[in-house]
Structure formats: C-alpha cells, structure tokens
Design a protein around this motif. Structure first.
Motif, PDB file in Angstrom:
ATOM      1  N   LYS A   3       0.855  -1.185   0.000  1.00 37.83           N
ATOM      2  CA  LYS A   3       0.000   0.000   0.000  1.00 37.83           C
ATOM      3  C   LYS A   3       0.896   1.242   0.000  1.00 37.83           C
ATOM      4  O   LYS A   3       2.033   1.196   0.475  1.00 37.83           O
ATOM      5  CB  LYS A   3      -0.872   0.016   1.253  1.00 37.83           C
ATOM      6  CG  LYS A   3      -1.865  -1.138   1.257  1.00 37.83           C
ATOM      7  CD  LYS A   3      -3.097  -0.793   2.056  1.00 37.83           C
ATOM      8  CE  LYS A   3      -4.062  -1.960   2.050  1.00 37.83           C
ATOM      9  NZ  LYS A   3      -4.393  -2.431   3.367  1.00 37.83           N
ATOM     10  N   PRO A   4       0.378   2.360  -0.511  1.00 41.20           N
ATOM     11  CA  PRO A   4       1.181   3.581  -0.466  1.00 41.20           C
ATOM     12  C   PRO A   4       1.441   3.992   0.979  1.00 41.20           C
ATOM     13  O   PRO A   4       0.599   3.730   1.852  1.00 41.20           O
ATOM     14  CB  PRO A   4       0.315   4.621  -1.177  1.00 41.20           C
ATOM     15  CG  PRO A   4      -0.903   3.941  -1.634  1.00 41.20           C
ATOM     16  CD  PRO A   4      -0.927   2.544  -1.129  1.00 41.20           C
ATOM     17  N   ALA A   5       2.577   4.615   1.226  1.00 43.33           N
ATOM     18  CA  ALA A   5       2.870   5.096   2.578  1.00 43.33           C
ATOM     19  C   ALA A   5       1.770   6.047   3.024  1.00 43.33           C
ATOM     20  O   ALA A   5       1.205   6.768   2.204  1.00 43.33           O
ATOM     21  CB  ALA A   5       4.221   5.819   2.579  1.00 43.33           C
ATOM     22  N   PRO A   6       1.421   6.036   4.306  1.00 47.17           N
ATOM     23  CA  PRO A   6       0.351   6.921   4.769  1.00 47.17           C
ATOM     24  C   PRO A   6       0.693   8.390   4.531  1.00 47.17           C
ATOM     25  O   PRO A   6       1.857   8.766   4.456  1.00 47.17           O
ATOM     26  CB  PRO A   6       0.258   6.612   6.264  1.00 47.17           C
ATOM     27  CG  PRO A   6       1.537   5.930   6.623  1.00 47.17           C
ATOM     28  CD  PRO A   6       1.989   5.232   5.391  1.00 47.17           C
ATOM     29  N   GLU A   7      -0.356   9.210   4.401  1.00 42.67           N
ATOM     30  CA  GLU A   7      -0.161  10.660   4.236  1.00 42.67           C
ATOM     31  C   GLU A   7       0.450  11.216   5.510  1.00 42.67           C
ATOM     32  O   GLU A   7      -0.107  11.033   6.593  1.00 42.67           O
ATOM     33  CB  GLU A   7      -1.515  11.337   4.012  1.00 42.67           C
ATOM     34  CG  GLU A   7      -2.131  11.083   2.656  1.00 42.67           C
ATOM     35  CD  GLU A   7      -1.337  11.754   1.536  1.00 42.67           C
ATOM     36  OE1 GLU A   7      -0.853  12.883   1.763  1.00 42.67           O
ATOM     37  OE2 GLU A   7      -1.185  11.144   0.469  1.00 42.67           O
ATOM     38  N   PHE A   8       1.578  11.867   5.375  1.00 41.06           N
ATOM     39  CA  PHE A   8       2.169  12.449   6.583  1.00 41.06           C
ATOM     40  C   PHE A   8       3.174  13.526   6.191  1.00 41.06           C
ATOM     41  O   PHE A   8       3.624  13.608   5.048  1.00 41.06           O
ATOM     42  CB  PHE A   8       2.863  11.393   7.425  1.00 41.06           C
ATOM     43  CG  PHE A   8       4.188  10.929   6.873  1.00 41.06           C
ATOM     44  CD1 PHE A   8       4.243  10.122   5.748  1.00 41.06           C
ATOM     45  CD2 PHE A   8       5.378  11.325   7.480  1.00 41.06           C
ATOM     46  CE1 PHE A   8       5.462   9.707   5.236  1.00 41.06           C
ATOM     47  CE2 PHE A   8       6.597  10.909   6.967  1.00 41.06           C
ATOM     48  CZ  PHE A   8       6.637  10.095   5.845  1.00 41.06           C
ATOM     49  N   SER A   9       3.517  14.334   7.162  1.00 37.82           N
ATOM     50  CA  SER A   9       4.542  15.346   6.962  1.00 37.82           C
ATOM     51  C   SER A   9       5.161  15.647   8.315  1.00 37.82           C
ATOM     52  O   SER A   9       4.459  16.061   9.238  1.00 37.82           O
ATOM     53  CB  SER A   9       3.909  16.604   6.366  1.00 37.82           C
ATOM     54  OG  SER A   9       4.893  17.604   6.255  1.00 37.82           O
ATOM     55  N   LEU A  10       6.446  15.353   8.437  1.00 38.07           N
ATOM     56  CA  LEU A  10       7.121  15.540   9.724  1.00 38.07           C
ATOM     57  C   LEU A  10       8.203  16.603   9.607  1.00 38.07           C
ATOM     58  O   LEU A  10       8.915  16.665   8.610  1.00 38.07           O
ATOM     59  CB  LEU A  10       7.750  14.219  10.182  1.00 38.07           C
ATOM     60  CG  LEU A  10       6.779  13.123  10.629  1.00 38.07           C
ATOM     61  CD1 LEU A  10       7.541  11.836  10.902  1.00 38.07           C
ATOM     62  CD2 LEU A  10       6.001  13.541  11.857  1.00 38.07           C
ATOM     63  N   PRO A  11       8.322  17.455  10.645  1.00 39.70           N
ATOM     64  CA  PRO A  11       9.347  18.499  10.621  1.00 39.70           C
ATOM     65  C   PRO A  11      10.735  17.900  10.817  1.00 39.70           C
ATOM     66  O   PRO A  11      10.866  16.791  11.334  1.00 39.70           O
ATOM     67  CB  PRO A  11       8.966  19.382  11.809  1.00 39.70           C
ATOM     68  CG  PRO A  11       8.246  18.473  12.748  1.00 39.70           C
ATOM     69  CD  PRO A  11       7.538  17.471  11.891  1.00 39.70           C
ATOM     70  N   PRO A  12      11.789  18.647  10.388  1.00 36.84           N
ATOM     71  CA  PRO A  12      13.151  18.158  10.598  1.00 36.84           C
ATOM     72  C   PRO A  12      13.606  18.380  12.038  1.00 36.84           C
ATOM     73  O   PRO A  12      12.956  19.113  12.789  1.00 36.84           O
ATOM     74  CB  PRO A  12      13.978  19.022   9.641  1.00 36.84           C
ATOM     75  CG  PRO A  12      13.204  20.283   9.511  1.00 36.84           C
ATOM     76  CD  PRO A  12      11.751  19.915   9.672  1.00 36.84           C
TER      77      PRO A  12
END
Lengths: 178, 166
Positions: free
Chosen positions: A38-47
């Motif tokens: 499955k595609p990787a889940p939608e996410f966005s993490l800061p550096p």
C-alpha cells in the motif's frame, strides 16, 4: 482396514504435534504488516532543529527508500545502527529516518556520537505518524519502491542476515522493476 | 519507628486503592460517560501489540495509551464504533482484534471446532450402531458374540469338570 481406524488417534496426535513443533520456530512478534503493497500513509514531519529536510510523502517518491524508525532511547536501534550506516554508505541505499518520541537534543547527540547515515529525518514527537505506519516496536524498518509504496517491513533491529537475504535482493528487484 | 509508620501508611493506601484491571489513566477519561463507555468497550477488543495478550484497556505500555487516546479522539470526532475499529485495523491489521473477524482466512478457526465435533459424533454413532448390531445376533451375555461350544468341546469340558469333582 478396520485396524487402520485404531491408528487414527496416533496419526492425529502426530499431526497436531508437528503443527505445534513448527510453532516454536515462529516469532510471535513478527506480525504481518497491514500496509504491505500500500502507499505510505499521508504524513509530513518536521526536521530536527539544525537540519534542513524533514520527511513527508513527497520525499519518499523517486527512489527506492529504506525508512527506519528509531530513537536515541532505544537500545536495539544502536545495535542496528552500523548495519544501517553500511547500507547507506556502502550499498548506496537511500535511508530516511523517523525519529520516534525522542527529545531533539537527545536525538542530535545520539547522531553526533553514532554517525548520521540518514538522507533526512522526520521528527515524530507524539508518535502519531508512527501509528499511521503501524509501528508497534522501535526499531522498525520499511522498504519503499519508487512510487512510495511500502513493499517490505522488518520489526526489531536489522541483522546482517536480514540485509543480505531480504533487503538487498528486494532493493535490486525494485530498482530494476521500475 | 519511621519504617513502621511508612509501612502502615503504604498498607492503608493500598487497601484504599480501588481494585481495577484497567490501565486507563484519569487524564484520558472523556467527560461524556456514554462516549467513555463506548471507548472502554472498543479498547477491550483491541490487542496491545507490545504485550500481546493484553487489550489496550489493560496494558500500561505507552503504545496502548496512545491508542486509547486515539480511540477517544475518533469517538469525539463522531466516528462509529466500527469506524474506530477499522481505523486501527487499517494500520495494524486484523491481528489487533482480540475477536478475530469471520472471513475466508479465519474460516477454519471459527468452523473447525464444530467440524471436529461433527466428525466425533458421526464416529460415535457408527461405533454404537456396530455394537448393537453384534449384540442382536446372540443372547446379551458375556461372550455372547463367540460361537457356542461344539458337541466335542462340551464332552471334553464335562470330563474335566468331573475330574475336578472326584
């Protein structure tokens, strides 16, 4: 013919015994991931502070990527760290990290001490993104294809055996496939 | 003296602590008792993947706490119980359900015991019928299924018995 019926309980017992015996070789921690293919889940993490790039879906497309969930407080992570470093530096695999429930200064100190093989690291302070990835025990490692789909998951520290027998052949296959 | 005092205090505190199996912390509990009740119900059906034989309602593992909070968040957001469960199984697979779902891969798990019971029933019925059939052939006495003595055997038996008497 009638006598065979008396052998039936023995045969049943042997069957059950073999099934149980095989169970000894299975690791109860090894739970098949629901996210494979499955595609990787939608996410966005800061550096991490002082680092340029965090981690999001966009960063995971384009190249075969190894995503490693780690933390400075996690002892097995330290054990697998040289193996991950070798994968990144010697085998040329793009490795990205999810820093799981860690203090930023601890993570930075840990990377300074042990080396930083990660192309980029996303900070998952509350562990929410890790839950979206189905993470239940750090360290966990995922292998993603060029389209950003999850193709392989390993729970627990990577071993040279897992790398040789599973990850490297899979990387080769995924790179030639697309 | 101080040790005694603190031991007594500990004992009193322990005795006052309500006995509960749940690991739910006070700060997790929702204000709405109906919603909290549903959250508890769902949590009892979800396996804690860290300590695999506990539900997230029982487990003190950090992941269990995170999932309990998540379940409550989803409920507050208006999800149905089923939606909350699928939210978790989408991420962790059917393995997190302490009650495995009924589908093709779990068919043997659910049906298996009944199939084995049925096989046992059939075997028992066949066995009992076989025994009744054998008994119907002769008188219901011990050794009733063996052939009666022949004339020759009867004479030899009589001779032996007479010898014993003499």
């Amino acid at each position: 013919m009638r006598r065979l019926i008396y052998l039936l309980p023995l045969l049943l017992f042997v069957g059950v015994g073999v099934a149980f015996l095989r169970g000894f070789d299975r690791d109860p921690r090894d739970i098949p991931s629901a996210l494979i293919d499955k595609p990787a889940p939608e996410f966005s993490l800061p550096p991490l502070p002082g680092h340029k790039e965090g981690l999001s879906n966009a960063t995971l497309k384009g190249d075969v990527t190894l995503v490693n969930v780690f933390a400075s407080w996690c002892i097995p992570c330290k054990a697998e760290h040289p193996i991950i470093t070798r994968l990144a530096r010697e085998q040329g695999v793009t490795v990205r990290g999810i820093n799981h429930k860690d203090k930023a200064e601890d993570a930075i100190a840990w990377l300074n001490r042990n080396g930083d093989p990660y192309a980029s690291i996303g900070v998952d302070l509350d562990g929410r993104v890790s839950i979206d990835w189905g993470v239940y025990g750090v360290p966990e490692t995922f292998l993603l294809d060029r389209q950003g789909r999850i193709r392989f998951k390993h729970v627990g520290p990577l071993t040279p055996q897992v790398v040789e027998e599973q990850i490297l052949p899979m990387v080769k296959h995924l790179r030639s496939a697309s | 003296m101080r040790a005694l005092l603190s031991t007594t205090l500990m004992a009193v505190l322990l005795a006052l602590t309500p006995v509960t199996a749940s690991a739910v912390q006070p700060d997790e509990v929702l204000k709405d008792p109906a919603l909290e009740g549903r959250a508890r119900e769902i949590s009892k059906d979800l396996r804690c993947l860290v300590c695999q034989n506990q539900s997230i309602d029982d487990s003190n593992a950090p992941l269990a706490r995170d999932l309990r909070v998540l379940v409550r968040e989803r409920l507050t957001a208006g999800d149905s119980n089923q939606q909350v469960l699928s939210f978790v199984t989408d991420r962790y697979g059917d393995y997190v359900l302490l009650r495995p779902p009924f589908k093709a891969t779990t068919l043997f798990l659910w049906i298996g015991p009944f199939v084995i019971l049925a096989i046992g029933g059939v075997v028992t019925a066949l066995y009992l019928r076989g025994r009744k059939g054998a008994a119907a052939d002769g008188p219901m006495t011990a050794g009733g299924d063996t052939a009666p003595l022949t004339e020759d055997e009867r004479r030899r038996l009589d001779a032996l018995l007479r010898k014993d008497k003499a």
